[in-house]
Design a protein around this motif. Structure first.
Motif, mmCIF file in Angstrom:
data_model
loop_
_atom_site.group_PDB
_atom_site.id
_atom_site.type_symbol
_atom_site.label_atom_id
_atom_site.label_comp_id
_atom_site.label_asym_id
_atom_site.label_seq_id
_atom_site.Cartn_x
_atom_site.Cartn_y
_atom_site.Cartn_z
ATOM 1 N N LEU A 49 -55.277 -12.557 20.980
ATOM 2 C CA LEU A 49 -55.314 -11.680 22.148
ATOM 3 C C LEU A 49 -56.742 -11.247 22.458
ATOM 4 C CD1 LEU A 49 -52.239 -9.376 21.369
ATOM 5 C CD2 LEU A 49 -52.287 -11.529 22.647
ATOM 6 N N ILE A 50 -57.509 -10.960 21.391
ATOM 7 C CA ILE A 50 -58.907 -10.568 21.567
ATOM 8 C C ILE A 50 -59.701 -11.710 22.186
ATOM 9 C CG2 ILE A 50 -61.046 -9.995 20.330
ATOM 10 C CD1 ILE A 50 -59.304 -8.444 18.317
ATOM 11 N N ILE A 51 -59.470 -12.936 21.688
ATOM 12 C CA ILE A 51 -60.198 -14.099 22.202
ATOM 13 C C ILE A 51 -59.902 -14.315 23.683
ATOM 14 C CG2 ILE A 51 -60.377 -16.626 22.069
ATOM 15 C CD1 ILE A 51 -60.011 -16.335 19.026
ATOM 16 N N ILE A 52 -58.608 -14.322 24.042
ATOM 17 C CA ILE A 52 -58.236 -14.527 25.446
ATOM 18 C C ILE A 52 -58.724 -13.359 26.302
ATOM 19 C CG2 ILE A 52 -56.298 -14.692 27.053
ATOM 20 C CD1 ILE A 52 -54.759 -16.189 24.898
ATOM 21 N N GLY A 53 -58.555 -12.134 25.785
ATOM 22 C CA GLY A 53 -58.922 -10.948 26.543
ATOM 23 C C GLY A 53 -60.395 -10.842 26.844
ATOM 24 N N PHE A 54 -61.244 -11.410 25.970
ATOM 25 C CA PHE A 54 -62.681 -11.313 26.182
ATOM 26 C C PHE A 54 -63.288 -12.594 26.742
ATOM 27 C CE2 PHE A 54 -62.910 -7.741 22.911
ATOM 28 C CZ PHE A 54 -63.056 -6.774 23.895
ATOM 29 N N VAL A 55 -62.898 -13.740 26.187
ATOM 30 C CA VAL A 55 -63.539 -14.999 26.585
ATOM 31 C C VAL A 55 -63.176 -15.391 28.016
ATOM 32 C CG1 VAL A 55 -63.754 -17.467 26.101
ATOM 33 C CG2 VAL A 55 -63.724 -15.830 24.213
ATOM 34 N N ALA A 56 -61.888 -15.333 28.365
ATOM 35 C CA ALA A 56 -61.468 -15.768 29.702
ATOM 36 C C ALA A 56 -62.134 -14.955 30.819
ATOM 37 C CB ALA A 56 -59.945 -15.717 29.819
#
Length: 398
Positions: A49-56
């Motif tokens: 969730l952190i990866i999608i929430g920040f990277v995207a």
């Protein structure tokens, strides 16, 4: 009243954890282990969730140049990892001859995880997707937002980012010190980690010095490109370093790494794009640790060590460890295949390799995440941004 800063809290948590572990009382340690099991599972659930929430959103905010910047960031991270491994080979070749006896018998070491106390209960929290799937999803969504230039998906991702930030700010950050205290209490109680560190203390000392050297090189390059004081930039990243020592997880340290990278003046969009990405693909500290431990084991067992073999191993490490989960020991687990096939380690030596790596994993992870901050500064400069703080004043503030 001024609140206690994150760094003092982390240092205090480490000291308290060691103290609790030295007392040897199982009940408080198992209670902490119970909390760590639940909190650790929540972290694993939160990582995608952190990866999608920040990277995207980060890629989307960068616009049509995001694809190019993704390639640049990946190339810098891979080159940094390979150069760190190559540098380690040449240093160890010279130093290990002076501190290790070639062909001497290696003491048998059990996996330190076996001596750790378990919690009273476990609550499984399986992530909705693995790390690589989350990265691919973030890339697709982010580049799609940049190309389409629409507002619907972008607004959704921006709101999702706020949700993730709320989880980090209100749950993860406040409970990190307790989590770290529990980890150190259990490791101190286990005792076997201390035994392994004693046997390989000289090797580990070399590894730490190599970590520091690589970080200095990275920050002098980053500081030179950005026109900032590299020592000041590195000092700002210390909370991320100490957090990683406790969590042993690059991914779990993302919130702190991201915050400190922004404190260094890196553009918010660049920071939120580079830091979560590098938490998965930039593993210079882990590479130093793996190469050093492998070379020490090979030398103590009289195995042949050549640059050709080790360089091929280093090149493959840079690729295979991208698939490493952002959890304690993830790098060595991902590297087991090439350790066996390229270095010819039998099962016994592979088990020793795992034990040695786990005993020192936290410092390699700390080097990884701290180096991520330097890469963010370099990418920030390549993208055409200046540090948002007056970095030239740093010289006067040390």
């Amino acid at each position: 009243m001024k609140k206690i800063g994150l760094l003092p809290k982390l240092i205090l948590a480490i000291i308290i954890g060691i103290g609790v572990g030295m007392l040897g009382m199982e009940v408080p340690i198992r209670l902490l282990a119970t909390f760590n099991g639940i909190f650790g599972n929540f972290l694993k659930f939160s990582i995608p969730l952190i990866i999608i929430g920040f990277v995207a959103p980060g890629i989307g905010d960068l616009g049509t140049g995001a694809g190019k910047l993704l390639g640049v960031t990946t190339a810098i991270a891979y080159i940094s990892t390979v150069l760190a491994g190559s540098f380690t080979y040449f240093v160890n070749t010279a130093v290990f001859k002076m501190i290790l006896k070639t062909g001497s018998m290696l003491e048998t070491a059990d996996n330190p995880e076996h001596a750790l106390l378990s919690g009273y209960l476990t609550i499984n929290m399986p992530p909705i997707m693995d790390v690589m799937t989350a990265l691919l999803m973030a890339f697709i969504l982010g580049i799609g937002i940049a190309i389409v230039k629409g507002h619907a998906i972008k607004d959704i991702m921006n709101e999702f980012q706020k949700v993730v930030e709320g989880i980090i700010r209100n749950i993860i950050i406040p409970f990190l010190p307790l989590h770290i205290a529990g980890i150190f209490a259990n490791m101190t109680y286990a005792g076997q980690v201390a035994t392994i560190l004693t046997v390989f203390s000289k090797v580990f000392a070399v590894i730490i010095l190599l970590h520091i050297t690589i970080l200095l090189i990275l920050y002098f390059i980053a500081g030179g490109m950005a026109g900032a004081n590299p020592i000041r930039l590195l000092k700002t990243m210390l909370p991320a370093y100490f957090t990683a020592i406790g969590t042993q997880s690059s991914a779990a340290t993302i919130p702190v790494t991201l915050n400190q990278t922004k404190e260094n003046g890196v553009n918010t969009g660049i920071a939120e794009f580079v830091v979560p990405l590098c938490a998965t693909i930039h593993l210079s500290g882990s590479t130093i640790t793996l190469v050093s431990c492998a070379m020490a084991i090979m030398m103590l067992n009289g195995m042949s060590i050549t640059f050709g073999t080790m360089f091929g191993f280093i090149l493959m490490l840079g690729v295979t460890m991208v698939a490493a989960p952002g959890v304690p020991g993830g790098a060595v687990m991902a590297a087991l295949g090439i350790i066996e096939t390229m270095l010819g380690f039998p099962p016994t030596l592979t088990s020793i390799m795992i034990a040695l790596y786990l005993a020192q994993d936290s410092f390699g992870t700390a080097c990884n995440v701290t180096g991520d901050g330097a890469i963010a500064i370099i990418v920030n400069k390549i993208a055409g941004f200046k540090l948002e703080k007056n970095s030239k004043e740093f010289f006067d503030n040390i």
